[in-house]
Design an enzyme around this catalytic site. Structure first.
Site, PDB file in Angstrom:
ATOM      1  N   GLU A   1      25.403  -6.026  19.210  1.00 57.39           N
ATOM      2  CA  GLU A   1      24.030  -5.544  19.328  1.00 57.39           C
ATOM      3  C   GLU A   1      23.354  -6.040  20.608  1.00 57.39           C
ATOM      4  O   GLU A   1      23.455  -7.215  20.978  1.00 57.39           O
ATOM      5  CB  GLU A   1      23.196  -5.992  18.124  1.00 57.39           C
TER       6      GLU A   1
ATOM      7  N   ALA B   1       9.983  -2.799  16.380  1.00 55.75           N
ATOM      8  CA  ALA B   1      11.334  -2.607  16.903  1.00 55.75           C
ATOM      9  C   ALA B   1      12.076  -1.599  16.035  1.00 55.75           C
ATOM     10  O   ALA B   1      11.669  -1.286  14.916  1.00 55.75           O
ATOM     11  CB  ALA B   1      12.087  -3.930  16.931  1.00 55.75           C
TER      12      ALA B   1
ATOM     13  N   GLU C   1       9.432   4.158  18.401  1.00 55.98           N
ATOM     14  CA  GLU C   1       9.275   3.106  17.402  1.00 55.98           C
ATOM     15  C   GLU C   1       7.856   2.531  17.420  1.00 55.98           C
ATOM     16  O   GLU C   1       7.275   2.234  16.368  1.00 55.98           O
ATOM     17  CB  GLU C   1      10.295   1.993  17.640  1.00 55.98           C
TER      18      GLU C   1
ATOM     19  N   ARG D   1      12.151  -8.906   4.898  1.00 53.42           N
ATOM     20  CA  ARG D   1      13.491  -8.717   5.427  1.00 53.42           C
ATOM     21  C   ARG D   1      14.498  -9.164   4.374  1.00 53.42           C
ATOM     22  O   ARG D   1      14.586 -10.357   4.044  1.00 53.42           O
ATOM     23  CB  ARG D   1      13.670  -9.488   6.729  1.00 53.42           C
TER      24      ARG D   1
ATOM     25  N   GLU E   1      10.530   6.449   4.627  1.00 48.58           N
ATOM     26  CA  GLU E   1      10.248   6.353   3.186  1.00 48.58           C
ATOM     27  C   GLU E   1      10.494   4.958   2.631  1.00 48.58           C
ATOM     28  O   GLU E   1       9.801   4.512   1.717  1.00 48.58           O
ATOM     29  CB  GLU E   1      11.099   7.369   2.420  1.00 48.58           C
TER      30      GLU E   1
ATOM     31  N   GLU F   1      10.295   2.159   4.322  1.00 51.35           N
ATOM     32  CA  GLU F   1       9.715   1.177   5.251  1.00 51.35           C
ATOM     33  C   GLU F   1       8.298   0.841   4.803  1.00 51.35           C
ATOM     34  O   GLU F   1       7.435   1.716   4.686  1.00 51.35           O
ATOM     35  CB  GLU F   1       9.716   1.764   6.666  1.00 51.35           C
TER      36      GLU F   1
ATOM     37  N   GLU G   1       5.771   2.775  13.974  1.00 50.51           N
ATOM     38  CA  GLU G   1       5.461   1.557  13.222  1.00 50.51           C
ATOM     39  C   GLU G   1       4.006   1.137  13.348  1.00 50.51           C
ATOM     40  O   GLU G   1       3.408   0.674  12.373  1.00 50.51           O
ATOM     41  CB  GLU G   1       6.374   0.412  13.683  1.00 50.51           C
TER      42      GLU G   1
ATOM     43  N   ARG H   1      39.408 -11.906  15.911  1.00 50.74           N
ATOM     44  CA  ARG H   1      37.964 -11.863  16.072  1.00 50.74           C
ATOM     45  C   ARG H   1      37.367 -10.872  15.076  1.00 50.74           C
ATOM     46  O   ARG H   1      37.855  -9.751  14.936  1.00 50.74           O
ATOM     47  CB  ARG H   1      37.591 -11.431  17.494  1.00 50.74           C
ATOM     48  N   GLU H   2      36.315 -11.297  14.362  1.00 51.74           N
ATOM     49  CA  GLU H   2      35.567 -10.416  13.461  1.00 51.74           C
ATOM     50  C   GLU H   2      34.347  -9.895  14.222  1.00 51.74           C
ATOM     51  O   GLU H   2      33.571 -10.682  14.762  1.00 51.74           O
ATOM     52  CB  GLU H   2      35.135 -11.185  12.216  1.00 51.74           C
TER      53      GLU H   2
END
Length: 392
Positions: free
Chosen positions: A332, A289, A305, A277, A351, A353, A309, A250-251
């Site tokens: 995740e 997010a 966040e 993105r 910086e 973002e 943001e 499994r990876e």
């Protein structure tokens, strides 16, 4: 392989009975002025085996004295100690899921039968069990292998179609004597080394793993080979063994997890960020997010966040659950919150973002999701979940 029945040990496996057992053991030993640990929590050798045997083997008393110690133990345990217990987190859901899977459920324990039934009734879970096998007060030295054999007979299931789940070597050894496959749990009173040495086929650290084993889905990690350790993610290539005994690879991409906030203004607008993105080489719309810092509380991360943001704070935050964005290869988990009663301030972007904050009418946001223009998974889930919950 799918199993037809799951047999559970009781103490340390589905019910945390330690406090009551250990305090009552201490009570009995002190009454007989037998030297023992000052801290009752060090008397964990009383969890699992029959009391009569433990008093003799651990404290060198004769059978008659051991019997008197057991009676003194029960003097406290029957009226007080038994109620110093609680189900482990996730037990009720596990039992419900196993029943929905049409898997029979049993208990095979060295605990007196009426103690087991009293606690099962106290926690309102007795109805889940097809067989409950403990011992009597007059014959509480029955071997674990014998109790498991009785449970198998009551369940009317062949040994090769059942698994035994326990936290101590007695559970594993008793099951192996009956030719059952075994699951050692790591939240009880045994140790990982003890369970491995006893020959447990599977080791699990989550309650839900037991259902995965029973269904033949579980994959046990045998070896982890590190591949990459980056600023945010780590990558490893694991060797795992399936329930049927086959080995495969499994990876895995390890990710610290993240948090996302769907904010709704007083004008029924969704706050979105529009940014480039890199993996997709595309500008996309997303709800604000960010990733969790090590040890950071998800709620505090969401507040942070949202402020950084969008330059905004919210009077109200509401938990919307968790999302597994790509379970095929990454660990995740994204935690979702809804925010209302918004106050705007100043952005504090990193910086590297660069993004715009967009106020989009809620209906338009839903429309763009349904048309496929908004593709970000957490945004789609957050918006549609909020729509359903709020009737928007």
């Amino acid at each position: 392989m799918r199993y037809s029945a799951v047999i559970f040990d009781f103490d340390g496996t589905i019910c945390d009975t330690g406090e009551g057992i250990l305090k009552s053991a201490k009570y009995a030993l002190d009454a007989f002025k037998i030297d023992c640990a000052e801290d009752y929590r060090e008397l964990t050798h009383f969890i699992g085996p029959p009391l009569l045997i433990t008093f003799q083997e651990e404290y060198g008393v004769d059978a008659q004295t051991a019997d008197a110690l057991v009676k003194k133990f029960r003097e406290r345990y029957t009226n007080t100690g038994i109620f110093e217990s609680e189900l482990y987190n996730g037990v009720r859901k596990l039992l419900t899921d196993l029943k929905n899977d049409n898997i029979k459920i049993g208990i095979a324990s060295s605990k007196p039968q009426n103690y087991i039934e009293t606690l099962l009734e106290k926690f309102s879970v007795k109805h889940f069990f097809d067989a409950i096998c403990g011992v009597s007060f007059n014959a509480d030295c029955e071997a674990k292998s014998s109790i498991i054999a009785r449970c198998l007979k009551e369940l009317d299931i062949p040994a090769n179609e059942a698994i035994m789940v326990g936290d101590k070597r007695f559970d594993i050894e008793g099951a192996k004597a009956n030719m059952l496959d075994t699951v050692g749990v790591l939240w009880g009173y045994g140790t990982k080394f003890e369970l491995i040495e006893a020959g447990a086929k599977f080791l699990v650290d989550k309650m839900s793993d037991i259902e995965a084993v029973a269904l033949g889905f579980y994959e046990q990690t045998d070896e982890v080979q590190g591949i990459f350790n980056g600023k945010i993610i780590t990558v490893h290539h694991d060797t795992v063994t399936l329930v049927d005994g086959h080995e495969t690879k499994r990876e895995v991409v390890e990710h610290p997890g993240g948090v996302a906030v769907i904010a709704l203004t007083d004008n029924n607008e969704v706050l979105l960020v529009r940014q480039f993105r890199y993996p997709y080489k595309e500008i996309i719309f997303e709800i604000p997010a960010g990733k969790l810092e090590k040890g950071e509380d998800p709620f505090e991360a969401g507040v942070r966040e949202f402020r950084e943001e969008c330059g905004a704070t919210a009077e109200n935050f509401e938990w919307l659950g968790e999302v597994y964005p790509t379970p095929g290869y990454t660990s995740e988990i994204i935690r979702l919150y809804a925010a209302t009663n918004i106050t705007f301030g100043e952005q504090k972007l990193d910086e590297d973002e660069h993004l715009d904050v967009i106020k989009m009418p809620f209906d338009e946001c839903v429309s763009r999701i349904m048309s496929g223009e908004i593709k970000d998974a957490k945004t789609i889930i957050g918006v549609l979940k909020l729509k359903e919950l709020k009737g928007l």
